[in-house]
Design a protein around this motif. Structure first.
Motif, PDB file in Angstrom:
ATOM      1  N   ASP A  38      29.503  -4.743   1.530  1.00 46.24           N
ATOM      2  CA  ASP A  38      28.663  -4.378   0.388  1.00 46.24           C
ATOM      3  C   ASP A  38      27.205  -4.715   0.675  1.00 46.24           C
ATOM      4  N   TYR A  39      26.989  -5.899   1.250  1.00 48.87           N
ATOM      5  CA  TYR A  39      25.616  -6.327   1.525  1.00 48.87           C
ATOM      6  C   TYR A  39      24.947  -5.410   2.542  1.00 48.87           C
ATOM      7  N   ILE A  40      25.650  -5.061   3.618  1.00 46.32           N
ATOM      8  CA  ILE A  40      25.056  -4.218   4.640  1.00 46.32           C
ATOM      9  C   ILE A  40      24.745  -2.828   4.084  1.00 46.32           C
ATOM     10  N   GLY A  41      25.621  -2.306   3.223  1.00 49.09           N
ATOM     11  CA  GLY A  41      25.340  -1.020   2.590  1.00 49.09           C
ATOM     12  C   GLY A  41      24.096  -1.081   1.735  1.00 49.09           C
ATOM     13  N   LYS A  42      23.945  -2.168   0.989  1.00 46.75           N
ATOM     14  CA  LYS A  42      22.741  -2.365   0.170  1.00 46.75           C
ATOM     15  C   LYS A  42      21.519  -2.557   1.056  1.00 46.75           C
ATOM     16  N   ARG A  43      21.659  -3.346   2.102  1.00 41.91           N
ATOM     17  CA  ARG A  43      20.532  -3.618   2.996  1.00 41.91           C
ATOM     18  C   ARG A  43      20.035  -2.333   3.643  1.00 41.91           C
ATOM     19  N   TYR A  44      20.949  -1.469   4.013  1.00 38.95           N
ATOM     20  CA  TYR A  44      20.547  -0.196   4.609  1.00 38.95           C
ATOM     21  C   TYR A  44      19.671   0.592   3.641  1.00 38.95           C
ATOM     22  N   ARG A  45      20.071   0.650   2.401  1.00 35.77           N
ATOM     23  CA  ARG A  45      19.306   1.441   1.429  1.00 35.77           C
ATOM     24  C   ARG A  45      17.972   0.790   1.088  1.00 35.77           C
ATOM     25  N   GLU A  46      17.936  -0.546   0.998  1.00 36.17           N
ATOM     26  CA  GLU A  46      16.690  -1.190   0.584  1.00 36.17           C
ATOM     27  C   GLU A  46      15.666  -1.286   1.709  1.00 36.17           C
ATOM     28  N   THR A  47      16.073  -1.051   2.956  1.00 33.99           N
ATOM     29  CA  THR A  47      15.121  -1.043   4.065  1.00 33.99           C
ATOM     30  C   THR A  47      14.535   0.348   4.303  1.00 33.99           C
ATOM     31  N   HIS A  48      14.923   1.313   3.493  1.00 37.38           N
ATOM     32  CA  HIS A  48      14.474   2.694   3.665  1.00 37.38           C
ATOM     33  C   HIS A  48      12.954   2.794   3.699  1.00 37.38           C
ATOM     34  N   ASP A  49      12.286   2.133   2.757  1.00 36.67           N
ATOM     35  CA  ASP A  49      10.825   2.252   2.674  1.00 36.67           C
ATOM     36  C   ASP A  49      10.133   1.497   3.804  1.00 36.67           C
ATOM     37  N   VAL A  50      10.672   0.366   4.214  1.00 39.91           N
ATOM     38  CA  VAL A  50      10.108  -0.353   5.359  1.00 39.91           C
ATOM     39  C   VAL A  50      10.193   0.532   6.600  1.00 39.91           C
ATOM     40  N   LEU A  51      11.299   1.239   6.728  1.00 42.21           N
ATOM     41  CA  LEU A  51      11.465   2.106   7.892  1.00 42.21           C
ATOM     42  C   LEU A  51      10.497   3.287   7.845  1.00 42.21           C
ATOM     43  N   HIS A  52      10.237   3.821   6.655  1.00 47.82           N
ATOM     44  CA  HIS A  52       9.204   4.856   6.533  1.00 47.82           C
ATOM     45  C   HIS A  52       7.881   4.328   7.084  1.00 47.82           C
TER      46      HIS A  52
ATOM     47  N   ARG B 200       0.831  -1.205   0.000  1.00 51.06           N
ATOM     48  CA  ARG B 200       0.000   0.000   0.000  1.00 51.06           C
ATOM     49  C   ARG B 200       0.874   1.266   0.000  1.00 51.06           C
ATOM     50  N   TYR B 201       1.944   1.236   0.775  1.00 48.58           N
ATOM     51  CA  TYR B 201       2.869   2.366   0.837  1.00 48.58           C
ATOM     52  C   TYR B 201       3.464   2.640  -0.546  1.00 48.58           C
ATOM     53  N   TYR B 202       3.921   1.580  -1.225  1.00 46.82           N
ATOM     54  CA  TYR B 202       4.491   1.762  -2.557  1.00 46.82           C
ATOM     55  C   TYR B 202       3.455   2.356  -3.508  1.00 46.82           C
ATOM     56  N   ARG B 203       2.250   1.818  -3.476  1.00 49.11           N
ATOM     57  CA  ARG B 203       1.222   2.257  -4.416  1.00 49.11           C
ATOM     58  C   ARG B 203       0.731   3.666  -4.097  1.00 49.11           C
ATOM     59  N   ASP B 204       0.530   3.969  -2.816  1.00 48.12           N
ATOM     60  CA  ASP B 204       0.064   5.303  -2.438  1.00 48.12           C
ATOM     61  C   ASP B 204       1.075   6.380  -2.822  1.00 48.12           C
ATOM     62  N   ASN B 205       2.353   6.039  -2.733  1.00 48.84           N
ATOM     63  CA  ASN B 205       3.398   7.017  -3.037  1.00 48.84           C
ATOM     64  C   ASN B 205       3.910   6.919  -4.469  1.00 48.84           C
ATOM     65  N   GLU B 206       3.317   5.981  -5.234  1.00 47.80           N
ATOM     66  CA  GLU B 206       3.656   5.786  -6.646  1.00 47.80           C
ATOM     67  C   GLU B 206       5.155   5.578  -6.831  1.00 47.80           C
TER      68      GLU B 206
ATOM     69  N   PHE C  10      13.426  -0.489  -4.034  1.00 51.82           N
ATOM     70  CA  PHE C  10      14.808  -0.177  -4.374  1.00 51.82           C
ATOM     71  C   PHE C  10      15.379  -1.253  -5.301  1.00 51.82           C
ATOM     72  N   GLN C  11      16.236  -0.836  -6.220  1.00 52.03           N
ATOM     73  CA  GLN C  11      16.873  -1.788  -7.129  1.00 52.03           C
ATOM     74  C   GLN C  11      18.266  -1.283  -7.495  1.00 52.03           C
ATOM     75  N   THR C  12      19.242  -2.189  -7.524  1.00 51.05           N
ATOM     76  CA  THR C  12      20.604  -1.828  -7.889  1.00 51.05           C
ATOM     77  C   THR C  12      21.260  -2.978  -8.639  1.00 51.05           C
ATOM     78  N   THR C  13      22.276  -2.654  -9.402  1.00 48.34           N
ATOM     79  CA  THR C  13      23.052  -3.684 -10.096  1.00 48.34           C
ATOM     80  C   THR C  13      24.395  -3.907  -9.404  1.00 48.34           C
ATOM     81  N   LEU C  14      24.530  -3.402  -8.187  1.00 47.57           N
ATOM     82  CA  LEU C  14      25.776  -3.563  -7.446  1.00 47.57           C
ATOM     83  C   LEU C  14      26.093  -5.042  -7.219  1.00 47.57           C
TER      84      LEU C  14
END
Length: 234
Positions: A123-137, A102-108, A112-116
């Motif tokens: 590297d994984y923890i850096g990626k994990r931090y960024r991809e959890t941004h929306d869950v944390l919102h 619902r959060y993704y759809r409401d905010n259009e 997160f996606q990366t080719t790293l």
């Protein structure tokens, strides 16, 4: 403020770069990264500039527990393509999975996606931090407007000590104090980011959490379990 992409050749961090050099390079990237957060060169360079030490500490913490070692070994992902949004949408209302969709759809927006290429646990923890941004919102309840984003950065700074969050917060605060967002006074803004920082410090470290195991749990219950209350802290 330029929005042109940066030449990757100019993003190489010199060996033994000074703090000023690292801050300058990270600031250049932050000025162009909006809308391109998954850029692997941008993301990894910011990590190298500011947060390698923070991520190394977090990795050592995770290696100290069975669940943490498993997280690092299996490397679960919240990236687009790794999460079945249609399946999550079918979960009952109020659950973490359903409300994230619902959060993704409401905010259009999309996950997160990366080719790293992940070459290390850092590297994984850096990626994990960024991809959890929306869950944390979703869990914190902080909005996706300018002030809400600054609250989330303050929370991340308090919770993990992320230096990138510190820099974003500093730049955002300078802009807010210069030109306040409509309906938010300077004093209210400063109070809100201060309270978010304190809340982060008082909450469980969120990078320890394997969110994928909790899709069917109510957001309200998880918020009470993992986060300090949102009320103003004195």
């Amino acid at each position: 403020m330029t929005t042109a992409a940066l030449d990757p050749a100019t993003l190489k961090l010199p060996e033994n770069a000074s703090l000023l050099t690292r801050l300058h390079l990270a600031t250049r990237i932050l000025r162009v990264i909006k809308g391109n957060e998954g850029n692997p060169v941008y993301g990894q360079t910011i990590n190298l500039c500011l947060d390698q030490g923070v991520y190394a500490t977090l990795v050592e913490r995770l290696r100290g527990s069975e669940d943490g070692r498993r997280l690092l070994s299996e490397r679960p992902s919240l990236e687009a393509g790794d999460v079945d949004l249609d399946a999550l949408a079918r979960l009952p209302e109020g659950t973490l999975g359903h409300e994230l969709v619902r959060y993704y759809r409401d905010n259009e927006i999309s996950p997160f996606q990366t080719t790293l290429e992940l070459k290390s646990d850092l590297d994984y923890i850096g990626k994990r931090y960024r991809e959890t941004h929306d869950v944390l919102h979703l869990l914190t309840g902080y909005g996706t407007d300018v002030v809400g984003e600054m609250e989330l950065q303050a929370y991340a700074l308090g919770n993990l000590g992320i230096h990138t969050a510190r820099l974003i917060l500093a730049l955002g605060t300078l802009g807010q104090l210069k030109t306040p967002q409509t309906g938010v006074t300077r004093s209210e803004y400063l109070r809100r980011v201060r309270d978010a920082y304190r809340r982060g410090r008082a909450s469980r470290l969120f990078l320890d959490v394997w969110f994928e195991h909790f899709w069917e749990q109510p957001v309200t219950a998880l918020r009470e379990r993992w986060l300090a209350p949102a009320e103003r802290m004195n």
